[in-house]
Every structure is written in structure tokens, then in C-alpha cells.
Design an enzyme around this catalytic site. Structure first.
Site, mmCIF file in Angstrom:
data_model
loop_
_atom_site.group_PDB
_atom_site.id
_atom_site.type_symbol
_atom_site.label_atom_id
_atom_site.label_comp_id
_atom_site.label_asym_id
_atom_site.label_seq_id
_atom_site.Cartn_x
_atom_site.Cartn_y
_atom_site.Cartn_z
ATOM 1 N N HIS A 71 -2.757 6.156 4.839
ATOM 2 C CA HIS A 71 -1.316 6.364 5.019
ATOM 3 C C HIS A 71 -0.915 7.733 4.470
ATOM 4 C CE1 HIS A 71 -1.087 2.272 6.218
ATOM 5 N NE2 HIS A 71 -0.515 1.723 5.153
ATOM 6 N N CYS B 16 0.820 -1.220 0.000
ATOM 7 C CA CYS B 16 0.000 0.000 0.000
ATOM 8 C C CYS B 16 0.858 1.278 0.000
ATOM 9 C CB CYS B 16 -0.954 0.007 1.187
ATOM 10 S SG CYS B 16 -0.226 -0.565 2.712
HETATM 11 C C1 2RA Z 1 1.065 -2.050 6.668
HETATM 12 N N1 2RA Z 1 1.747 -1.874 4.353
HETATM 13 O O1 2RA Z 1 0.653 -0.885 6.571
HETATM 14 C C2 2RA Z 1 1.581 -2.795 5.465
HETATM 15 C C3 2RA Z 1 0.724 -3.962 5.113
HETATM 16 N N2 2RA Z 1 -0.599 -3.582 4.841
HETATM 17 O O2 2RA Z 1 1.089 -2.686 7.724
#
Ligand code: 2RA
Length: 329
Positions: free
Chosen positions: A234, A126
Site C-alpha cells: 500500500h 494495514c
Molecule cells: C484492504 N485494508 O486493503 C483492507 C483489508 N486488508 O482491503
């Protein structure tokens, strides 16, 4: 189209079902696949109750497409078994991403590389997806030389247990722990396991996957991946050095022309990307664009996306859409 969702009961699995329904993917039969302990559970898809089945039953049904989000070991063991019955697997785990025989796909960038021979297709991590979506047209026009990225990753990237730990800590309740430390009112500079070189697997994913997706090993990438007590998505602080000269206006023009990107950048009016605004959306939001005044041909930016959507479920469904549109399945 007979479609299997493997890992249907997880956070990403649930988002995959949502995205399949929202985008009206041509599902004629849906197979919900999960571990034995979930077999028999009912889940809703487009207003209908669908029963969860086990792997063997799903393979026997030979779906045309199987979208996996069930962890690396499950993908390693079961994706080839689906491929053997003619299923095209789109896998969200890290199991196949760096396999030289497998494609690592962000549709806006490299879906055109897909062929009928691709039976197991890897969905990138991601935190990698949102970064390369934002940077790929800039790379095309200005040739990236070096990326320094620091991430601020939502607990939803870890899964349900992490979300529960955060909520329990906020409410002063006891419960299972997904992390070695408290996550509420804290940040953990630690996502996935530490490697011998001092980087975590998450950081190495960003470094290695970026090169593979962009098809350019010359791009130097260094990363620090951090977990923060946030739900919506994120965030990433990115510093990019290019080979070619550019003006800030050109960077804004190129970002404005980049598929899948929305520029939110009006600091005079306090407009910048935030997880709370990206949550539930499929775009990658870019803001805080500014020249790095310490070195030439270098720019800073802030990149935010919903890690469960474009960072996982939507990217995987977009790969499936590409396969259908180009009759590769
Ligand atoms: C996380 N990118 O954010 C990793 C797996 N989804 O933990």
C-alpha cells in the site's frame, strides 16, 4: 509455545507462517486452523507438513497464542472461545479494534500498554499501521493537529480472489470477480462498504484507529481510500499539520530516529518509496518529504509498506514476540 494460526490458508495466514519461521518465533507446536472445507489440507512450516484442523479441535488443544486472520465474523464468534481456555488472541480483523475494552496495538507505539489481562488484542488495519508507524515520533515531538491521507492500496488487501481477478483481466481470461468493476488499468475509490456519511469503512478505520493508537482524540483525520492494480504493498500520500514549528531538517531527523521507518528520499536521483521495493519487507518506507507551501507547520510525505507484512502478519507476530518477551503469555 503452542501457537494457532486461524485463517492459515488465506494470504495473510500464509504470511504469518512465513514471518513466524523467518523470525524464529519459539513455536513448539503449530496448529493450523481454517474452515471445515480446508480441514485435512497439508501446509508446510519450517520444512514439515502440518495438517489443517477445525476450530473446536484447536480450542481443545488450548494454544498459548492464537493469531487470527479469518474475518470479523469468525473473530467475533471464536476469539472469546479461545480466550476462555486461556489463549491470548491477536486478531487481524476489525472485529475488536474499536472495542473500548480491547487494546489496538502497533508494538513500536503502544505495546507497553499490554498486560496479562489482555486476552484479545486487536491488530490495526494495514493502511493505518503504516501511517502511524511513520508519524508517531513526529507526533511525539511536534504534536499532530490534522492528517489528510489518500491511499493507493494493493489488491492483496482484498485477498486471493482480487489477485486472481487482476491476473485474469491482464491475461484476458474470465473468472470470479472480487470487485464491481474491472481493476486492471483502473482505480476504484471504494474499499469496504460505504457508510451513511459518504466515507467507506476503510476510511473510517484510518480515521478512528489512528486516534485510538496515538491515544489522542484531538488529532483530526480525513481519508480517501483507493484500490489500485498493484501487488507489492500500500502507498499513501499524507499531508500532516502540526501544532509546533519545525524545519524540514528536523522532520528528516525525527523520521530517521523513528523505529521501523526507512527514509528513501533523493528525488535528484529518482529515489522514492515504491510498492515493488517494499514487497516482502517489514519496514515502512517514507519519501517525497516536503513542506506544504500553502500553510505553516504542515508537511507532505509518501508512505509505502507491504500490507501483508508490517500491515498485518509482521505486526501481529511482533505483538506475540512482545507478549513472550514480557511474560504476558
Ligand atoms: C484492504 N485494508 O486493503 C483492507 C483489508 N486488508 O482491503
Amino acid at each position: 509455545m503452542k501457537v494457532a494460526v486461524v485463517g492459515a490458508t488465506g494470504l495473510v495466514g500464509g504470511e504469518i507462517l512465513k514471518v513466524l519461521a523467518e523470525r524464529d518465533f519459539p513455536v513448539t507446536e503449530l496448529l493450523l486452523v481454517a474452515s471445515e472445507r480446508s480441514v485435512g489440507k497439508q501446509m508446510e512450516f519450517k520444512g514439515k507438513q502440518v495438517k489443517v484442523i477445525g476450530m473446536q479441535d484447536a480450542i481443545a488443544a488450548a494454544p498459548q497464542i492464537a493469531i487470527f486472520s479469518a474475518g470479523g465474523s469468525t473473530s467475533t464468534e471464536w476469539a472469546p472461545k479461545f480466550a476462555e481456555v486461556g489463549t491470548v488472541v491477536v486478531d487481524n480483523s476489525s472485529a475488536w479494534r474499536m472495542d473500548p475494552t480491547k487494546k489496538l496495538v502497533v508494538p513500536e507505539i503502544n505495546a507497553k500498554e499490554l498486560t496479562k489481562e489482555d486476552k484479545i488484542i486487536a491488530n490495526p488495519n494495514c493502511s493505518t499501521i503504516q501511517m502511524v508507524v511513520a508519524l508517531n515520533k513526529l507526533h511525539e515531538e511536534l504534536q499532530m493537529k490534522r492528517i489528510v491521507v489518500s491511499t493507493y492500496q494493493s489488491v492483496t488487501g482484498t485477498g486471493v480472489k482480487a489477485v486472481d481477478q487482476l491476473m485474469n483481466e491482464r491475461e484476458g481470461k474470465e473468472g470470479e470477480k472480487a470487485y464491481p468493476y474491472q481493476i486492471d488499468l483502473n482505480v476504484l475509490p471504494h474499499i469496504d462498504v460505504f457508510q451513511d456519511n459518504g466515507y467507506t469503512k476503510e476510511e473510517m478505520k484510518m480515521i478512528l484507529e489512528t486516534k485510538k493508537i496515538m491515544g489522542d482524540d484531538s488529532i483530526r483525520v480525513t481519508a480517501t481510500a483507493v484500490r489500485i492494480p498493484v501487488m507489492g504493498g500500500h502507498s499513501e500520500s499524507v499531508n500532516v499539520e502540526f501544532e509546533k514549528d519545525f524545519t524540514l531538517d528536523e522532520v528528516y531527523r525525527i523520521l530517521g530516529e523513528t523505529e521501523g521507518v526507512v527514509v528513501v528520499d533523493d528525488v535528484k536521483n529518482l529515489k522514492y518509496p515504491m510498492p515493488q521495493d517494499a514487497h516482502g519487507k517489514d519496514e515502512v518506507f517514507v519519501g517525497r518529504v516536503r513542506l506544504d507551501e500553502t500553510q505553516p507547520r504542515t508537511v507532505n510525505m509518501w508512505i509505502v509498506a507491504d500490507n501483508l507484512r508490517k500491515g498485518a502478519a509482521t505486526n501481529a507476530v511482533q505483538i506475540a514476540e512482545y507478549l513472550v518477551k514480557h511474560e504476558l503469555v
